[in-house]
Design a protein around this motif. Structure first.
Motif, short mmCIF file in Angstrom:
data_model
loop_
_atom_site.label_atom_id
_atom_site.label_comp_id
_atom_site.label_asym_id
_atom_site.label_seq_id
_atom_site.Cartn_x
_atom_site.Cartn_y
_atom_site.Cartn_z
N LYS A 115 0.85 -1.19 0.00
CA LYS A 115 0.00 0.00 0.00
C LYS A 115 0.89 1.25 0.00
O LYS A 115 2.03 1.21 0.46
CB LYS A 115 -0.89 0.00 1.25
N LYS A 165 -2.99 11.57 12.56
CA LYS A 165 -3.52 10.26 12.95
C LYS A 165 -5.04 10.20 12.79
O LYS A 165 -5.59 9.12 12.62
CB LYS A 165 -3.16 9.95 14.40
N ASP A 166 -5.71 11.36 12.82
CA ASP A 166 -7.15 11.40 12.64
C ASP A 166 -7.56 11.03 11.21
O ASP A 166 -8.70 10.67 10.96
CB ASP A 166 -7.72 12.78 12.98
N GLU A 167 -6.60 11.16 10.28
CA GLU A 167 -6.89 10.86 8.87
C GLU A 167 -6.63 9.39 8.54
O GLU A 167 -6.92 8.96 7.43
CB GLU A 167 -6.04 11.75 7.98
N LEU A 168 -6.05 8.66 9.48
CA LEU A 168 -5.70 7.26 9.23
C LEU A 168 -6.52 6.33 10.11
O LEU A 168 -6.94 6.71 11.21
CB LEU A 168 -4.21 7.04 9.54
N THR A 169 -6.68 5.12 9.64
CA THR A 169 -7.34 4.11 10.47
C THR A 169 -6.32 3.55 11.45
O THR A 169 -5.10 3.71 11.26
CB THR A 169 -7.86 2.95 9.59
N GLN A 170 -6.78 2.89 12.49
CA GLN A 170 -5.87 2.27 13.44
C GLN A 170 -5.00 1.21 12.75
O GLN A 170 -3.82 1.07 13.05
CB GLN A 170 -6.64 1.64 14.61
N LYS A 171 -5.58 0.52 11.79
CA LYS A 171 -4.82 -0.49 11.04
C LYS A 171 -3.66 0.17 10.28
O LYS A 171 -2.55 -0.37 10.24
CB LYS A 171 -5.76 -1.22 10.07
N GLU A 172 -3.91 1.34 9.69
CA GLU A 172 -2.85 2.05 8.97
C GLU A 172 -1.76 2.55 9.93
O GLU A 172 -0.57 2.47 9.62
CB GLU A 172 -3.44 3.21 8.18
N ASP A 175 -0.98 1.18 12.78
CA ASP A 175 -0.24 -0.02 13.18
C ASP A 175 0.73 -0.46 12.08
O ASP A 175 1.84 -0.92 12.37
CB ASP A 175 -1.20 -1.16 13.53
#
Length: 159
Positions: free
Chosen positions: A36, A130-137, A139
């Protein structure tokens, strides 16, 4: 986050495959697989900081500073930087610290983009990315970068 061109992705794959950091700490990552864009950004960050570590080894008197720490305690960190450079803090530096850390609301110049500007207002959130990313991203980024960040932290502590 802008998509990366294939040319950049290929360059990063080649650099990472020749990187001691990736060979040692990330050998489980398959660089030939379809990655990705966020992984390429993380790879780029790790490769950049691998070069910084090499420079720190070559120039032992060099110092490491973290943006987060400067944002959390700008006066203390700027004092430390100036001390290492054998410089005195003057009134202009005091003003700059106040303006760039959001402690003063009147800017010397237009602050422009809230995220990229040097000047911050008091509501600036250094972790807003970090608000623009998922927790998975998040991690996923950590899986590439956390060991490098730990190495940088260790060297910083030794400085």
């Amino acid at each position: 986050m802008s998509p990366l061109p294939d040319k950049v992705k290929n360059r990063l794959r080649i650099e990472a495959s020749n990187s001691d950091y990736f060979k040692t700490h990330l050998s489980h990552k398959k660089l030939d697989a379809e990655l990705k864009d966020i992984e390429y950004y993380a790879i780029n960050w790790a490769l950049y900081h691998e070069k910084a570590l090499a420079l720190k080894t070559e120039f032992s008197s060099a110092s490491i500073y973290f943006y987060d720490e400067i944002m959390e305690n700008p006066r203390k960190e700027i004092e430390h930087i100036f001390s290492n450079l054998h410089l005195e803090i003057c009134d202009e530096v005091e003003t700059y610290i106040a303006q760039s850390s959001g402690q003063k609301s009147n800017y010397l110049k237009d602050a422009g983009d809230q995220y990229y500007s040097v000047y911050r207002d008091s509501s600036f959130n250094k972790d807003s990315w970090k608000d623009e990313l998922t927790q998975k991203e998040i991690d996923l980024i950590d899986s590439y970068c956390s060991t490098m960040y730990e190495k940088l932290s260790e060297l910083k502590a030794q400085s």
